[in-house]
Scaffold this motif. Structure first.
Motif, mmCIF file in Angstrom:
data_model
loop_
_atom_site.group_PDB
_atom_site.id
_atom_site.type_symbol
_atom_site.label_atom_id
_atom_site.label_comp_id
_atom_site.label_asym_id
_atom_site.label_seq_id
_atom_site.Cartn_x
_atom_site.Cartn_y
_atom_site.Cartn_z
ATOM 1 N N PHE A 56 0.831 -1.224 0.000
ATOM 2 C CA PHE A 56 0.000 0.000 0.000
ATOM 3 C C PHE A 56 0.854 1.258 0.000
ATOM 4 C CE2 PHE A 56 0.837 -1.710 4.160
ATOM 5 C CZ PHE A 56 1.448 -0.636 4.790
ATOM 6 N N TYR B 77 9.505 9.648 12.838
ATOM 7 C CA TYR B 77 10.258 8.956 11.784
ATOM 8 C C TYR B 77 9.253 8.193 10.933
ATOM 9 C CZ TYR B 77 14.795 9.817 14.105
ATOM 10 O OH TYR B 77 15.919 10.390 14.651
ATOM 11 N N GLY C 201 8.660 9.281 7.505
ATOM 12 C CA GLY C 201 8.857 9.617 6.098
ATOM 13 C C GLY C 201 9.277 8.371 5.341
ATOM 14 N N GLY D 83 11.293 5.189 4.237
ATOM 15 C CA GLY D 83 12.211 4.220 4.822
ATOM 16 C C GLY D 83 11.741 3.581 6.101
ATOM 17 N N PRO E 6 12.927 2.956 9.693
ATOM 18 C CA PRO E 6 13.988 3.418 10.598
ATOM 19 C C PRO E 6 14.761 2.284 11.266
ATOM 20 C CG PRO E 6 11.889 4.465 11.140
ATOM 21 C CD PRO E 6 11.620 3.520 10.028
ATOM 22 N N SER F 268 8.633 5.159 13.979
ATOM 23 C CA SER F 268 7.590 4.308 13.410
ATOM 24 C C SER F 268 8.238 3.109 12.728
ATOM 25 C CB SER F 268 6.779 5.107 12.386
ATOM 26 O OG SER F 268 5.795 4.306 11.781
ATOM 27 N N THR F 269 7.759 1.929 13.067
ATOM 28 C CA THR F 269 8.336 0.723 12.445
ATOM 29 C C THR F 269 7.239 -0.204 11.960
ATOM 30 O OG1 THR F 269 9.739 -1.217 12.749
ATOM 31 C CG2 THR F 269 8.484 -0.484 14.664
ATOM 32 N N SER G 134 3.354 0.014 12.834
ATOM 33 C CA SER G 134 2.426 -0.019 11.699
ATOM 34 C C SER G 134 1.830 -1.416 11.624
ATOM 35 C CB SER G 134 3.187 0.334 10.414
ATOM 36 O OG SER G 134 3.653 1.656 10.516
ATOM 37 N N HIS H 170 -1.741 -2.472 10.728
ATOM 38 C CA HIS H 170 -2.546 -2.580 9.485
ATOM 39 C C HIS H 170 -3.392 -3.840 9.358
ATOM 40 C CE1 HIS H 170 -0.328 0.913 8.457
ATOM 41 N NE2 HIS H 170 0.786 0.295 8.136
ATOM 42 N N THR I 140 -3.757 1.675 8.705
ATOM 43 C CA THR I 140 -4.227 2.330 7.484
ATOM 44 C C THR I 140 -5.468 1.604 6.975
ATOM 45 O OG1 THR I 140 -2.012 3.076 6.929
ATOM 46 C CG2 THR I 140 -3.549 2.899 5.110
ATOM 47 N N ILE J 148 -6.003 5.499 10.038
ATOM 48 C CA ILE J 148 -5.609 6.466 9.003
ATOM 49 C C ILE J 148 -6.237 6.067 7.672
ATOM 50 C CG2 ILE J 148 -3.603 7.535 7.862
ATOM 51 C CD1 ILE J 148 -2.108 5.898 10.339
ATOM 52 N N PRO J 149 -7.029 6.955 7.054
ATOM 53 C CA PRO J 149 -7.584 6.589 5.745
ATOM 54 C C PRO J 149 -6.453 6.360 4.741
ATOM 55 C CG PRO J 149 -8.517 8.676 6.551
ATOM 56 C CD PRO J 149 -7.388 8.310 7.474
ATOM 57 N N ASN K 21 -4.196 6.523 1.706
ATOM 58 C CA ASN K 21 -3.962 7.585 0.737
ATOM 59 C C ASN K 21 -3.656 6.916 -0.611
ATOM 60 O OD1 ASN K 21 -3.453 10.109 -0.305
ATOM 61 N ND2 ASN K 21 -2.220 10.730 1.438
ATOM 62 N N ILE L 135 -2.386 5.575 -4.047
ATOM 63 C CA ILE L 135 -1.059 5.672 -4.669
ATOM 64 C C ILE L 135 -1.179 5.248 -6.139
ATOM 65 C CG2 ILE L 135 0.264 5.334 -2.543
ATOM 66 C CD1 ILE L 135 0.610 2.370 -3.363
ATOM 67 N N CYS M 180 3.605 9.390 2.204
ATOM 68 C CA CYS M 180 4.915 8.776 2.113
ATOM 69 C C CYS M 180 5.349 8.429 0.680
ATOM 70 C CB CYS M 180 4.792 7.504 2.961
ATOM 71 S SG CYS M 180 6.201 6.504 3.115
HETATM 72 N N1 SAH Z 1 8.617 2.271 7.560
HETATM 73 C C1 SAH Z 1 7.985 2.830 8.691
HETATM 74 C C2 SAH Z 1 7.884 4.328 8.705
HETATM 75 C C3 SAH Z 1 7.576 5.008 7.404
HETATM 76 S S1 SAH Z 1 5.951 4.739 6.753
HETATM 77 C C4 SAH Z 1 6.616 2.208 8.877
HETATM 78 O O1 SAH Z 1 6.131 1.544 7.961
HETATM 79 O O2 SAH Z 1 6.062 2.370 9.957
HETATM 80 C C5 SAH Z 1 4.997 5.792 7.817
HETATM 81 C C6 SAH Z 1 3.525 5.420 7.898
HETATM 82 O O3 SAH Z 1 2.849 5.706 6.669
HETATM 83 C C7 SAH Z 1 3.294 3.952 8.184
HETATM 84 O O4 SAH Z 1 2.383 3.778 9.234
HETATM 85 C C8 SAH Z 1 2.741 3.464 6.868
HETATM 86 O O5 SAH Z 1 1.960 2.344 7.047
HETATM 87 C C9 SAH Z 1 1.947 4.661 6.389
HETATM 88 N N2 SAH Z 1 1.609 4.630 4.972
HETATM 89 C C10 SAH Z 1 2.389 4.250 3.939
HETATM 90 N N3 SAH Z 1 1.727 4.370 2.768
HETATM 91 C C11 SAH Z 1 0.495 4.831 3.068
HETATM 92 C C12 SAH Z 1 -0.652 5.164 2.285
HETATM 93 N N4 SAH Z 1 -0.653 5.034 0.974
HETATM 94 N N5 SAH Z 1 -1.752 5.627 2.923
HETATM 95 C C13 SAH Z 1 -1.754 5.778 4.269
HETATM 96 N N6 SAH Z 1 -0.712 5.478 5.069
HETATM 97 C C14 SAH Z 1 0.408 5.007 4.466
#
Ligand code: SAH
Ligand code: SF4
Length: 362
Positions: free
Chosen positions: A125, A166, A168, A170, A172, A200-201, A223, A225, A267, A296-297, A299, A301, A342
């Motif tokens: 996602f 953290y 953005g 990658g 971390p 955030s991991t 994360s 999900h 998400t 989190i709705p 987003n 891509i 992201c």
């Molecule tokens: N790699 C780490 C931190 C970066 S991603 C992680 O995955 O936690 C930061 C957050 O953005 C994560 O919770 C990830 O699940 C979320 N994310 C990534 N793509 C997304 C999308 N298209 N819509 C909503 N959240 C998204």
């Protein structure tokens, strides 16, 4: 990678910086206060280069320059959203592009920073995941996003940065070599409180255990999900390496550390992971580690035709969690008009750059 073999001052922890500067100035027969001057220029003055440390004699600046570097990022693009979100695309010394996002809310200004150029995990996602992995960032390249963003908010009178996440580009905890020192630098050097910094991991168990061992109360966002291994594995390839039961054990250790808070990021993707039958399972896991849940709705891509769950579905999901004693919040998507999700701004820019170069592929 730093542009030269010189030691990057921004990648050193405050203790390492003090030691390196002390040795340097002692060898040159300079007074001890020179180290404090440089330290102040870095942590308080946010000087972008050694040249700009103007209360040092020119000869001393040149000598510093011979041994040390400062890895600063150059703003390749700034995008301002109607809702106040600001996204920076930074160009690193080797041309690599990374992004950070400033997200204002009523009481806070949160800075979201990248920890890697790209990401090797490949969540289905996530735009960054689809873009693949380029390289690790150094601690200085992580920290310079904060430094440059602070200069930007000060210049544009947007108020202080209160929180750092953290979240953005990658993973971390797949770059612990740089991320752990960067936490120390932001906390001890720039004075950002540990409770105001969230890592955030996606579930890197060894990294979670290492973070649990740290004495500071850095926050952890996991994360999640999906509350079931099979579904989670279809979204997050890492689930196969560190499945949910193993992850939960690590989270319990983190929670046992006392005073450390865990947040679950969930998400919400329409028809994929938003079935109300999943909510009680999520609640059970959240209750075990006293986690707060952020819904989190999704987003959208460019690589998938998935849509966010409808708002009423998200509200119903949250209501089941609350009824089971779990605190949950529904997050609004910020900066959608500037592709603040992201990996997206970088994705677009790469496409533009490639078109500019006349490349027909990738
Ligand atoms: N790699 C780490 C931190 C970066 S991603 C992680 O995955 O936690 C930061 C957050 O953005 C994560 O919770 C990830 O699940 C979320 N994310 C990534 N793509 C997304 C999308 N298209 N819509 C909503 N959240 C998204
Ligand atoms: Fe990497 Fe996080 Fe994106 Fe997954 S969600 S691909 S771990 S950045």
């Amino acid at each position: 990678m730093p542009p030269t073999q010189a030691t990057d001052l921004l990648s050193l922890t405050p203790d390492e910086l003090d030691l390196a500067l002390k040795e340097h100035f002692e060898a040159r027969g300079q007074p001890a206060y020179r180290s404090a001057q440089v330290r102040r220029w870095i942590y308080e003055g946010l000087a972008p280069s050694i040249e700009q440390m103007t209360d040092l004699p020119v000869g001393e600046r040149e000598a510093l320059h011979d041994r040390f570097a400062m890895v600063e990022a150059e703003a390749a693009q700034v995008a301002l959203s109607e809702d106040g979100t600001v996204k920076h695309l930074w160009r690193l010394a080797d041309g690599e592009l990374i992004e950070s996002v400033l997200i204002p809310s009523r009481k806070r200004m949160t800075l979201c920073i990248s920890s890697q150029a790209g990401c090797a995990i490949g969540c289905t996602f996530c735009a960054t995941g689809w873009g693949g992995f380029d390289r690790q960032l150094t601690a200085g390249e992580i920290v310079c996003q904060y430094r440059a963003s602070r200069r930007w908010v000060e210049k544009n009178e947007r108020g202080p940065i209160t929180n750092i996440v953290y979240m953005g580009m990658g993973e971390p905890l797949a770059n612990r070599k740089s991320v752990f020192p960067s936490l120390t630098i932001l906390n001890q050097g720039y004075g950002v409180g540990a409770r105001r910094i969230t890592v955030s991991t996606v579930g890197m168990v060894p990294g979670i255990l290492e973070l649990a061992e740290r004495p500071e109360q850095f926050r952890l966002a996991l994360s999640l999900h999906a509350p079931e291994t099979e579904l989670r594995g279809s979204l997050i390839p890492l689930e196969k390496r560190h499945p949910l039961p193993e992850l939960l054990e690590a989270l319990k250790k983190f929670d046992d550390g006392g005073g450390k808070r865990i947040t679950f990021e969930y998400t919400m993707i329409g028809g994929i992971n938003d079935d109300l039958a999943l909510a009680p399972k999520l609640a059970k896991i959240a209750n075990q580690v006293r986690a707060f849940v952020n819904l989190i709705p999704f987003n959208p891509i460019p690589y998938q035709d998935w849509l966010p769950s409808p708002p009423e579905q998200i509200r119903a999901f949250a209501a089941v969690l609350e009824a089971a004693g779990v605190s949950a919040a529904v997050r609004e998507t910020r900066g959608r008009d500037i592709d603040a999700a992201c990996g997206q701004l970088r994705g677009h820019t790469l496409v533009q750059l490639e078109k500019g170069r006349g490349s027909a592929t990738t």
